[in-house]
Design a protein around this motif. Sequence first.
Motif, PDB file in Angstrom:
ATOM      1  N   ASP A 104       6.692   3.352   7.902  1.00  0.00           N
ATOM      2  CA  ASP A 104       6.958   4.772   8.131  1.00  0.00           C
ATOM      3  C   ASP A 104       7.100   5.126   9.606  1.00  0.00           C
ATOM      4  O   ASP A 104       7.922   5.954   9.971  1.00  0.00           O
ATOM      5  CB  ASP A 104       5.833   5.629   7.533  1.00  0.00           C
ATOM      6  CG  ASP A 104       5.932   5.745   6.022  1.00  0.00           C
ATOM      7  OD1 ASP A 104       7.034   5.563   5.481  1.00  0.00           O
ATOM      8  OD2 ASP A 104       4.900   6.012   5.387  1.00  0.00           O
ATOM      9  N   GLY A 105       6.267   4.532  10.463  1.00  0.00           N
ATOM     10  CA  GLY A 105       6.255   4.965  11.852  1.00  0.00           C
ATOM     11  C   GLY A 105       5.897   6.437  11.921  1.00  0.00           C
ATOM     12  O   GLY A 105       4.948   6.893  11.282  1.00  0.00           O
ATOM     13  N   TYR A 106       6.697   7.210  12.668  1.00  0.00           N
ATOM     14  CA  TYR A 106       6.449   8.650  12.756  1.00  0.00           C
ATOM     15  C   TYR A 106       7.306   9.438  11.767  1.00  0.00           C
ATOM     16  O   TYR A 106       7.382  10.662  11.845  1.00  0.00           O
ATOM     17  CB  TYR A 106       6.698   9.140  14.183  1.00  0.00           C
ATOM     18  CG  TYR A 106       5.684   8.600  15.168  1.00  0.00           C
ATOM     19  CD1 TYR A 106       4.337   8.901  15.024  1.00  0.00           C
ATOM     20  CD2 TYR A 106       6.072   7.773  16.215  1.00  0.00           C
ATOM     21  CE1 TYR A 106       3.395   8.396  15.907  1.00  0.00           C
ATOM     22  CE2 TYR A 106       5.143   7.269  17.106  1.00  0.00           C
ATOM     23  CZ  TYR A 106       3.806   7.581  16.949  1.00  0.00           C
ATOM     24  OH  TYR A 106       2.871   7.078  17.822  1.00  0.00           O
ATOM     25  N   ALA A 107       7.965   8.738  10.862  1.00  0.00           N
ATOM     26  CA  ALA A 107       8.725   9.428   9.820  1.00  0.00           C
ATOM     27  C   ALA A 107       7.782   9.917   8.724  1.00  0.00           C
ATOM     28  O   ALA A 107       6.642   9.484   8.621  1.00  0.00           O
ATOM     29  CB  ALA A 107       9.775   8.481   9.233  1.00  0.00           C
ATOM     30  N   ARG A 108       8.270  10.836   7.913  1.00  0.00           N
ATOM     31  CA  ARG A 108       7.573  11.290   6.710  1.00  0.00           C
ATOM     32  C   ARG A 108       6.190  11.858   6.998  1.00  0.00           C
ATOM     33  O   ARG A 108       5.195  11.475   6.388  1.00  0.00           O
ATOM     34  CB  ARG A 108       7.476  10.166   5.689  1.00  0.00           C
ATOM     35  CG  ARG A 108       8.794   9.443   5.500  1.00  0.00           C
ATOM     36  CD  ARG A 108       8.920   8.776   4.178  1.00  0.00           C
ATOM     37  NE  ARG A 108      10.144   7.992   4.126  1.00  0.00           N
ATOM     38  CZ  ARG A 108      11.362   8.504   4.021  1.00  0.00           C
ATOM     39  NH1 ARG A 108      11.512   9.805   3.933  1.00  0.00           N
ATOM     40  NH2 ARG A 108      12.424   7.729   4.009  1.00  0.00           N
ATOM     41  N   GLN A 109       6.111  12.770   7.949  1.00  0.00           N
ATOM     42  CA  GLN A 109       4.841  13.430   8.227  1.00  0.00           C
ATOM     43  C   GLN A 109       4.336  14.108   6.958  1.00  0.00           C
ATOM     44  O   GLN A 109       5.092  14.703   6.207  1.00  0.00           O
ATOM     45  CB  GLN A 109       5.019  14.467   9.336  1.00  0.00           C
ATOM     46  CG  GLN A 109       5.426  13.873  10.672  1.00  0.00           C
ATOM     47  CD  GLN A 109       4.316  13.049  11.303  1.00  0.00           C
ATOM     48  OE1 GLN A 109       3.167  13.181  10.924  1.00  0.00           O
ATOM     49  NE2 GLN A 109       4.668  12.198  12.254  1.00  0.00           N
ATOM     50  N   GLY A 110       3.035  14.026   6.721  1.00  0.00           N
ATOM     51  CA  GLY A 110       2.441  14.619   5.531  1.00  0.00           C
ATOM     52  C   GLY A 110       2.311  13.639   4.391  1.00  0.00           C
ATOM     53  O   GLY A 110       1.507  13.835   3.486  1.00  0.00           O
ATOM     54  N   GLU A 111       3.111  12.559   4.416  1.00  0.00           N
ATOM     55  CA  GLU A 111       3.012  11.530   3.389  1.00  0.00           C
ATOM     56  C   GLU A 111       2.471  10.222   3.955  1.00  0.00           C
ATOM     57  O   GLU A 111       1.804   9.475   3.267  1.00  0.00           O
ATOM     58  CB  GLU A 111       4.385  11.261   2.759  1.00  0.00           C
ATOM     59  CG  GLU A 111       4.922  12.395   1.924  1.00  0.00           C
ATOM     60  CD  GLU A 111       6.219  12.004   1.231  1.00  0.00           C
ATOM     61  OE1 GLU A 111       6.746  10.914   1.519  1.00  0.00           O
ATOM     62  OE2 GLU A 111       6.700  12.786   0.406  1.00  0.00           O
ATOM     63  N   PHE A 116       0.866  -1.181   0.000  1.00  0.00           N
ATOM     64  CA  PHE A 116       0.000   0.000   0.000  1.00  0.00           C
ATOM     65  C   PHE A 116       0.902   1.230   0.000  1.00  0.00           C
ATOM     66  O   PHE A 116       1.530   1.552   1.012  1.00  0.00           O
ATOM     67  CB  PHE A 116      -0.916  -0.003   1.225  1.00  0.00           C
ATOM     68  CG  PHE A 116      -1.797  -1.221   1.313  1.00  0.00           C
ATOM     69  CD1 PHE A 116      -3.020  -1.261   0.665  1.00  0.00           C
ATOM     70  CD2 PHE A 116      -1.384  -2.341   2.028  1.00  0.00           C
ATOM     71  CE1 PHE A 116      -3.831  -2.392   0.733  1.00  0.00           C
ATOM     72  CE2 PHE A 116      -2.186  -3.475   2.113  1.00  0.00           C
ATOM     73  CZ  PHE A 116      -3.411  -3.500   1.456  1.00  0.00           C
ATOM     74  N   SER A 117       0.983   1.879  -1.136  1.00  0.00           N
ATOM     75  CA  SER A 117       1.910   2.996  -1.308  1.00  0.00           C
ATOM     76  C   SER A 117       1.163   4.319  -1.216  1.00  0.00           C
ATOM     77  O   SER A 117       0.323   4.634  -2.063  1.00  0.00           O
ATOM     78  CB  SER A 117       2.612   2.890  -2.663  1.00  0.00           C
ATOM     79  OG  SER A 117       3.428   4.022  -2.885  1.00  0.00           O
ATOM     80  N   THR A 118       1.483   5.105  -0.187  1.00  0.00           N
ATOM     81  CA  THR A 118       0.850   6.411  -0.010  1.00  0.00           C
ATOM     82  C   THR A 118       1.680   7.540  -0.610  1.00  0.00           C
ATOM     83  O   THR A 118       1.236   8.687  -0.636  1.00  0.00           O
ATOM     84  CB  THR A 118       0.629   6.703   1.483  1.00  0.00           C
ATOM     85  OG1 THR A 118       1.904   6.773   2.139  1.00  0.00           O
ATOM     86  CG2 THR A 118      -0.214   5.623   2.134  1.00  0.00           C
ATOM     87  N   GLY A 119       2.893   7.234  -1.072  1.00  0.00           N
ATOM     88  CA  GLY A 119       3.791   8.261  -1.593  1.00  0.00           C
ATOM     89  C   GLY A 119       3.810   8.304  -3.107  1.00  0.00           C
ATOM     90  O   GLY A 119       3.335   7.396  -3.795  1.00  0.00           O
TER      91      GLY A 119
END
Length: 455
Positions: free
Chosen positions: A116-123, A56-59
Amino acid sequence: YDQDDERARFVFESAERDFRIKVGFVASGFNSKAVLYLSHDMFRFYDPDRFELHVFSTGDPDNPNFIRYAMRGVDWRERVRTNVDRFHDVRRYRNDHVGLARYVYDLGVHVLIEWDGYARQGERAQGLFALRPAPVQILHQEFLGTSGAQYVDYIVTDEITSPRRLEGLYTEKFMYMPNHFFSKGHAMQREVKLPTHEYLPAKKPYELGTGTPRENRCLADPGIGPERPSFVYCNFNKFLKNNPDTMRSWLRILRDVPDSILCLLENPLEGVPNLRRFVNDACSDGARGRQLCGASGAAGMNARIHLLPWQANPFDHQTRSQDFCDAMLDSHPYNGHTVAQDALYGGVPIVTRSDGDDMSSRVTTSANAVLGLRDLNAHDGSERYEEIGAELGLNSTMHGTLRRGLIESCLDRDPMHPYWDVPRYVRNFQRGLTEAWERYLSGKPPVHIRVKEAE
């Protein structure tokens, strides 16, 4: 939904003859991000008879021109797509975590893995895991720390990166992997060159894959710093990983190893003046500055610190490590992760501090243990870190022995060294996923899982 009803449904489903565990990976970084550089090859080695893989790719995908020129035509996203059962481009749900949760739930995913965890906020798919769209949910690779959430069941780690004494500080249960906790695809990628015991003759101007670190001098201009360095230390992390204490340790190591130099990256370029200013201020601080920097002083120390331009193409990073580094001085408390793997696969030993408790501060400690480099782990803090760093620069026999052993680990193929063996990693990870899933089916709560080495 009712959890007991859900479990009964999955128990019935798992009894079917052709049952496969549906594993979903959620991330914004299914493009040229570092996590995919390390891990895109692992999808090739899952057992298709036991696992059904969903991504599942959100980026966003990479720009075609970036793929063509910077990535030399290599598209990791497409490589993943060809090795999973279904690749779901779910960017439309990036700001709709309820919609994404319904989408994942309707597919009947059994194990959902968060990259991702808490990395890449906004994506990242914020809020997705809180809605519990899958019965087993796992944190893996990108974010090295606890989620602090009751809805994440496990975090993937190993017993050196996350000592048992820290189990109570995480809301997740530990899934302890043998060897090391994340996948490293260097040995699987034909674009990544193998390290070599011997260096090719140096070229002027410099060409990739030629010269020794001491000949290449971090591409420093003639007349700046030692003309023939005695030893070349490096750290190719972004500046944000390095703090004043770490920088002072590096200055003391340079002080104690005459004519050594330190090679860094201009990452970012805007940070270079701040770095130079810090060295100047630290070395000019009266008696403390003289004790820190020795006879070199501020000007002399700055002349021994050189910076390479950042290069976007990842496939040359390992070779550049071999060309420019005798040894890497690791960052603390946030280690080099992808950068460290590039260095190790370039035959570059890494000195690291091993006195931290955070996962991010113990990645290299675990790597060194698996690779037979435990002597480079400084368990007693900065003073021991500096002693090991200086000893490595002064003792050519020690350095040569460690470098040869490290390169042999990269060249091993039959069998492959466990640290670089992606198929082996996947077999072990499959065992962990299976155990977590079977515990769920039996109605048992998550517990710490110690994955046994697969045959």
